[in-house]
Scaffold this active site. Structure first.
Site, PDB file in Angstrom:
ATOM      1  N   GLU A 304       1.258  -1.156   0.097  1.00 54.80           N
ATOM      2  CA  GLU A 304       0.095  -0.040  -0.107  1.00 54.80           C
ATOM      3  C   GLU A 304       1.271   1.312   0.113  1.00 54.80           C
ATOM      4  OE1 GLU A 304      -3.498   1.954   2.795  1.00 54.80           O
ATOM      5  OE2 GLU A 304      -1.919   0.376   3.859  1.00 54.80           O
ATOM      6  N   LYS A 373      -9.520   2.771  -2.930  1.00 54.57           N
ATOM      7  CA  LYS A 373      -9.478   1.764  -1.410  1.00 54.57           C
ATOM      8  C   LYS A 373     -10.998   3.066  -1.151  1.00 54.57           C
ATOM      9  CE  LYS A 373      -8.421   1.603   3.579  1.00 54.57           C
ATOM     10  NZ  LYS A 373      -7.340   1.702   4.263  1.00 54.57           N
ATOM     11  N   CYS A 426      -5.307  -2.357   2.627  1.00 52.10           N
ATOM     12  CA  CYS A 426      -5.037  -2.394   4.131  1.00 52.10           C
ATOM     13  C   CYS A 426      -6.431  -2.820   4.530  1.00 52.10           C
ATOM     14  CB  CYS A 426      -4.881  -0.806   4.077  1.00 52.10           C
ATOM     15  SG  CYS A 426      -4.344  -1.132   6.496  1.00 52.10           S
TER      16      CYS A 426
END
Length: 551
Positions: A304, A373, A426
């Site tokens: 990430e 995301k 994540c």
């Protein structure tokens, strides 16, 4: 008359005094005042040892019987109001939850130490604030159990129902944070993870509480034999199914993968003077023939936000990514998935927007796709109610120098060979229903993260456990790249194929077997909610039978 040792008359069963467990239960039930709450807080704190990385699941057989016995003693007078009747039950669950979340999530405050000169003041607020937000869920669990509480097996089902429903609510209330659900305590190894394929983590939460709480029947209450037999059968079925599923061969397509773990110091992450050096380190780790001397690499995975600048502003960086693997006749296609910040709008104006994204770069150095995301971290990637918090000087804490917008929707990546990867950035991987829905039609899971904010604490180990269980739950293998660990690959049963240790700089080259895409099946999360509902129905049935017996 029965004869005992030395010809003396042995006491009949009815004449025997209470057992040691019964005496213990009675002493717990009769506790009063601060001692009750001190004990339940301790029981909740001890339950943390059942979670990763400790995996001492047996502590659940101590924590939950203590909770049952303390709830047995949570009685008030007959003239009490509805709230007075409910409050002792809610309070016990709240204190249990506070102990669990305070000692299980203390490491979240470690993010304040990365830029300690700026955020050290927030450490106690974060370390205590999150447990205070989560503790009411367990208070709700015991409050719901109060509706069906009785003297026998009904209260065990009631507690399983209450916790099952509360853990489900933790998936989405206040944006959701289902970290360390109680069901994970029963899944320390892949053998014990396979039942999630049938009933999901949601169902396992209820089943775990029932099994952990069932020994409380030995100390107080009726239906001891029935309750313990049911708990034993649940454990036997759980492990038997796990053994059977692990024994089934996994056949399918092989994907040659390289997973990179750069272990970059986060204090340098957004330093403009070292960006090129960080990128060069990433490239060096990603080049060269496969370490395992296998076939050429088809997919390279970076963590990430591993690219410390906007890729669209650096054509030289895109070109370098395209050249990671040599091209030539007979060589397979290659794709690099990199965690990067994606920008939209005119820079330097109010129209500029940033996204935490996973970007696909092909062999020609072209961006062929990106996934933003969707489920952002509150206070890490954006500030909820930002205008209100700005009045007291609260700003974004950990993710980077900008606020991230939320992605509009999920979409998958097509990998070399036609395989479909479902990406999760994540902590998106911790949400069972989101992963289940987001991976529909995909062949494998991809998780990129940066757990470096939390150091070498329990946090990264717990995060990796979520990744393992999502693989077993969906029946899909997974690839994971983390900045400082834990990076690795798991098969479709959640077994670790290979992994890099915490804070190790390096890479993994491996062949991942991706099984043939399974036919559509009923979502394990839906089945899990059915398990929770069944516990509620059984709790009601036993409660009604108990009341009828008393009448």
């Amino acid at each position: 008359m029965s004869v005992g040792v030395g010809g003396l008359e042995a006491p009949r069963a009815a004449d025997r005094g209470p057992s040691a467990l019964e005496r213990l239960a009675n002493s717990v039930i009769l506790l009063w005042g601060w001692r009750r709450y001190a004990l339940i807080f301790t029981a909740g704190a001890l339950f943390v040892l059942a979670q990763a990385p400790y995996d001492f699941f047996a502590v659940g057989f101590l924590s939950f019987p203590l909770l049952v016995w303390l709830l047995d003693g949570a009685v008030v007078g007959g003239n009490a109001s509805l709230w007075q009747r409910a409050r002792p039950f809610f309070a016990l669950g709240w204190w249990f939850g506070l102990g669990t979340f305070l000692f299980g999530l203390w490491w979240v405050g470690g993010a304040m130490l990365i830029e300690s000169e700026t955020y050290i003041w927030a450490l106690p607020i974060v370390a205590l604030g999150l447990p205070l937000l989560l503790a009411p869920f367990y208070g709700l669990a015991t409050l719901l159990a109060r509706l069906f509480w009785d003297e026998g097996l009904g209260r065990i089902f009631a507690l399983a129902f209450g916790f099952g429903l509360a853990e489900w609510l933790r998936n989405w209330v206040l944006t959701g944070f289902p970290w360390n659900p109680v069901g994970f305590a029963t899944m320390p190894v892949p053998l014990a993870m396979q039942s999630t394929y049938l009933i999901g983590t949601i169902g396992m939460n209820a089943a775990a509480v029932f099994v952990f709480a069932a020994p409380a029947l030995l100390g107080s209450g009726r239906h001891r034999r029935v309750g313990l037999a049911l708990a034993f059968l649940l454990v036997a079925a759980h492990l038997s199914y796990g053994a059977w599923r692990l024994d089934q061969p996994i056949e399918g397509t092989t994907l040659r993968t390289r997973i990179v773990q750069p272990s970059i110091d986060l204090t340098e992450k957004w330093d403009g003077e070292v960006r090129d050096r960080i990128f060069a380190t990433m490239l060096d780790l990603s080049k060269g023939p496969p370490d395992d001397r296998g076939a050429p690499i088809e997919l390279t995975l970076w963590p990430e936000t591993s690219v410390p600048f906007l890729l669209t502003e650096r054509p030289d960086a895109l070109s370098a990514l395209g050249k990671l693997e040599p091209a030539g006749e007979g060589l397979p296609d290659h794709l690099t998935l990199v965690g990067a910040v994606r920008a939209e709008g005119e820079m330097g104006t109010t129209d500029e927007r940033y996204y935490n994204a996973l970007v696909a770069v092909d062999r020609a150095g072209l961006i062929t796709g990106a996934m933003d995301k969707v489920h952002r971290v509150p206070f890490g990637e954006y500030i909820p109610f930002a205008s209100l918090f700005s009045l007291v000087g609260v700003e974004q804490i950990v993710a980077g120098p900008m606020t991230f917008e939320a992605g509009v929707q999920r979409h998958n990546f097509t990998l070399p060979g036609g395989l479909i990867a479902a990406p999760f950035i994540c902590y998106e991987i911790i949400f069972p229903e989101e992963v289940d829905a987001g991976s529909a039609g995909a062949d494998l899971l991809v998780n990129v993260t940066n757990d470096g904010w939390f150091g070498d604490t329990a946090g990264p180990y717990q995060h990796f456990r979520n990744f393992q269980i999502r693989a077993a739950e969906t029946g899909k293998p997974g690839l994971r790249s983390a900045n400082n660990g834990i990076s690795g690959a798991v098969d479709a049963r959640g077994r670790v194929a290979d992994a890099l240790a915490m804070n190790e700089r390096g890479r993994i080259d491996l062949s991942l077997t991706v099984p043939k895409r399974a036919e559509m099946r009923l979502s394990p999360s839906v089945v899990g909610l059915g398990v929770v509902a069944a516990c509620g129905v059984l709790a009601l049935a036993f409660t009604l039978l108990g009341r009828r017996r008393m009448n």
